[in-house]
Design a protein around this motif. Structure first.
Motif, PDB file in Angstrom:
ATOM      1  N   LYS A  76       0.808  -1.214   0.000  1.00  0.00           N
ATOM      2  CA  LYS A  76       0.000   0.000   0.000  1.00  0.00           C
ATOM      3  C   LYS A  76       0.846   1.271   0.000  1.00  0.00           C
ATOM      4  CE  LYS A  76      -0.678   0.068   5.044  1.00  0.00           C
ATOM      5  NZ  LYS A  76      -1.711   0.052   6.130  1.00  0.00           N
TER       6      LYS A  76
ATOM      7  N   LEU B 156       3.562   1.591  -1.948  1.00  0.00           N
ATOM      8  CA  LEU B 156       4.249   1.684  -3.230  1.00  0.00           C
ATOM      9  C   LEU B 156       3.740   2.849  -4.068  1.00  0.00           C
ATOM     10  CD1 LEU B 156       4.517  -2.093  -4.241  1.00  0.00           C
ATOM     11  CD2 LEU B 156       6.221  -0.665  -3.087  1.00  0.00           C
ATOM     12  N   THR B 157       2.672   3.501  -3.601  1.00  0.00           N
ATOM     13  CA  THR B 157       2.186   4.691  -4.301  1.00  0.00           C
ATOM     14  C   THR B 157       3.244   5.793  -4.326  1.00  0.00           C
ATOM     15  OG1 THR B 157       1.155   5.424  -2.236  1.00  0.00           O
ATOM     16  CG2 THR B 157      -0.247   4.255  -3.818  1.00  0.00           C
ATOM     17  N   LEU B 158       4.150   5.775  -3.369  1.00  0.00           N
ATOM     18  CA  LEU B 158       5.228   6.773  -3.369  1.00  0.00           C
ATOM     19  C   LEU B 158       6.095   6.615  -4.609  1.00  0.00           C
ATOM     20  CD1 LEU B 158       6.790   9.048  -1.980  1.00  0.00           C
ATOM     21  CD2 LEU B 158       8.082   7.299  -0.721  1.00  0.00           C
ATOM     22  N   THR B 159       6.420   5.383  -4.959  1.00  0.00           N
ATOM     23  CA  THR B 159       7.183   5.132  -6.181  1.00  0.00           C
ATOM     24  C   THR B 159       6.411   5.610  -7.397  1.00  0.00           C
ATOM     25  OG1 THR B 159       8.452   3.269  -5.300  1.00  0.00           O
ATOM     26  CG2 THR B 159       8.077   3.295  -7.674  1.00  0.00           C
ATOM     27  N   LEU B 160       5.109   5.371  -7.384  1.00  0.00           N
ATOM     28  CA  LEU B 160       4.279   5.761  -8.526  1.00  0.00           C
ATOM     29  C   LEU B 160       4.328   7.264  -8.768  1.00  0.00           C
ATOM     30  CD1 LEU B 160       2.253   4.803 -10.673  1.00  0.00           C
ATOM     31  CD2 LEU B 160       0.443   5.152  -8.984  1.00  0.00           C
ATOM     32  N   VAL B 161       4.170   8.073  -7.713  1.00  0.00           N
ATOM     33  CA  VAL B 161       4.166   9.525  -7.900  1.00  0.00           C
ATOM     34  C   VAL B 161       5.562  10.045  -8.245  1.00  0.00           C
ATOM     35  CG1 VAL B 161       2.110   9.960  -6.525  1.00  0.00           C
ATOM     36  CG2 VAL B 161       4.344   9.923  -5.393  1.00  0.00           C
TER      37      VAL B 161
ATOM     38  N   PHE C  11       9.792  -0.209  -8.905  1.00  0.00           N
ATOM     39  CA  PHE C  11       8.932  -0.951  -7.980  1.00  0.00           C
ATOM     40  C   PHE C  11       9.668  -2.119  -7.344  1.00  0.00           C
ATOM     41  CE2 PHE C  11       5.473   1.368  -9.997  1.00  0.00           C
ATOM     42  CZ  PHE C  11       4.631   1.584  -8.921  1.00  0.00           C
TER      43      PHE C  11
ATOM     44  N   HIS D 109      11.794  -0.645  -4.537  1.00  0.00           N
ATOM     45  CA  HIS D 109      11.002  -0.274  -3.373  1.00  0.00           C
ATOM     46  C   HIS D 109      10.555  -1.519  -2.607  1.00  0.00           C
ATOM     47  CE1 HIS D 109       7.766   2.714  -1.712  1.00  0.00           C
ATOM     48  NE2 HIS D 109       8.479   2.151  -0.772  1.00  0.00           N
TER      49      HIS D 109
ATOM     50  N   THR E  50      -0.019  12.412   2.990  1.00  0.00           N
ATOM     51  CA  THR E  50      -0.907  13.142   2.077  1.00  0.00           C
ATOM     52  C   THR E  50      -0.193  14.342   1.481  1.00  0.00           C
ATOM     53  OG1 THR E  50      -2.852  12.461   3.349  1.00  0.00           O
ATOM     54  CG2 THR E  50      -3.106  14.362   1.894  1.00  0.00           C
TER      55      THR E  50
ATOM     56  N   HIS F  93       2.444  13.192  -1.213  1.00  0.00           N
ATOM     57  CA  HIS F  93       1.797  12.698  -2.429  1.00  0.00           C
ATOM     58  C   HIS F  93       1.159  13.846  -3.207  1.00  0.00           C
ATOM     59  CE1 HIS F  93       2.425   8.695  -0.801  1.00  0.00           C
ATOM     60  NE2 HIS F  93       1.919   8.167  -1.903  1.00  0.00           N
TER      61      HIS F  93
ATOM     62  N   LEU G  56       2.134  15.065  -6.985  1.00  0.00           N
ATOM     63  CA  LEU G  56       1.086  15.011  -8.002  1.00  0.00           C
ATOM     64  C   LEU G  56       0.857  16.389  -8.638  1.00  0.00           C
ATOM     65  CD1 LEU G  56      -1.525  12.633  -6.324  1.00  0.00           C
ATOM     66  CD2 LEU G  56      -0.242  12.188  -8.431  1.00  0.00           C
TER      67      LEU G  56
END
Length: 302
Positions: A17, A19-24, A52, A55, A286, A289, A293
């Motif tokens: 959950k 891994l959104t840091l890698t995505l942004v 990914f 991470h 928050t 992210h 973004l």
């Protein structure tokens, strides 16, 4: 334990959950690079796979080594700190976790070497730094205060973001370094604040991060100063024309620092409860992210 239960447990160990840091981070790198070149799908897939995997590897190594050291049994977990606790509940998965960490690292090395062959031997230095950070962060870097603070930022900001931009556009410029450094400062601060609830537990297993090596108030001051430097860096990059003026919109989410700072200066470690810490840590997640973004969107609009 069934196959699907085992799979879910390994996903928890990998902290899927988060891994959104890698995505942004990758989104920012891609949007910046798209200003000057058309992104190639093959390169995009390879960079995503490396990022990914890196991470996941560092997360799982962290869980595995914290289980081995006994730290998992000492921490009071929040939603954002203290690990998943999965290996405490299922110690029989420790060997599988180690294999997952190693396999993810092998993916990083394998795909990274293929990119090095394509883009030149200089790229290998970023890859080598990344691999060192992945393996040594939990067991070694946490014993050196400033290295512990800098390591996450180097991994995400320099190795991941600057490395991705290098691959996407074929070169690194001042804007790439500015964005990478901005991301790096945010991520180092993310991990720094996440360490605050675990100060006493970390001390017992020999860790020496900033709050232990100096004091909680000192580390709190470094955390705030890190955001000030990050904001100054972004404004400097716009002033010199390295980034478009609209990139300053990424500073708007930093307004969330006001409630975080107010609450953080009220807390007294280790008196604060996990619930109190969790609320503070969640707002910071928050903030980071949103900032990345907004920066990605600003780069697209420019």
């Amino acid at each position: 334990m069934s196959f699907f239960q085992r799979l879910a447990a390994l996903a928890a160990i990998a902290r899927a959950k988060f891994l959104t840091l890698t995505l942004v981070c990758l989104l920012v790198a891609a949007c910046y690079s798209a200003q000057s070149v058309a992104l190639e799908l093959e390169l995009l897939v390879q960079v995503v796979l490396i990022a990914f995997s890196a991470h996941i590897s560092v997360n799982v190594f962290n869980e595995y080594f914290d289980h081995r050291s006994g730290l998992d049994g000492l921490t009071q977990r929040t939603e954002f700190s203290g690990g998943s606790g999965t290996l405490e509940r299922h110690p029989e998965l420790a060997r599988s976790a180690l294999w997952l960490a190693l396999a993810s690292l092998v993916v990083v090395i394998g795909v990274g070497l293929s990119l090095t062959l394509e883009f030149g031997s200089e790229l290998i230095w970023l890859g080598l730094l990344g691999c060192v950070l992945i393996y040594f962060y939990t067991n070694y870097f946490n014993r050196f205060a400033w290295l512990c603070w800098a390591a996450p930022g180097l991994g995400f900001g320099i190795c991941m973001v600057v490395g991705a931009i290098w691959v996407f556009q074929g070169f690194i410029d001042a804007g790439a370094w500015a964005i990478g450094s901005y991301v790096g400062l945010l991520v180092s601060n993310l991990l720094l604040l996440n360490q605050f609830p675990d100060i006493e537990a970390d001390r017992q297993v020999g860790r020496r991060h900033l709050a232990i090596r100096y004091s909680f108030p000192f580390a709190r001051g470094v955390w705030l100063f890190g955001y000030i430097i990050a904001a100054d860096l972004l404004m400097t990059a716009v002033w010199f024309g390295w980034l478009p003026a609209v990139a300053l919109s990424a500073l708007l989410p930093l307004l969330l620092l006001v409630p975080i700072s107010r609450r953080l200066w009220q807390l007294r470690q280790p008196v604060a409860t996990p619930g109190q810490w969790g609320a503070v840590l969640g707002v910071q997640v928050t903030l980071i992210h949103l900032s990345l973004l907004v920066l990605a969107l600003a780069l697209v609009l420019s």
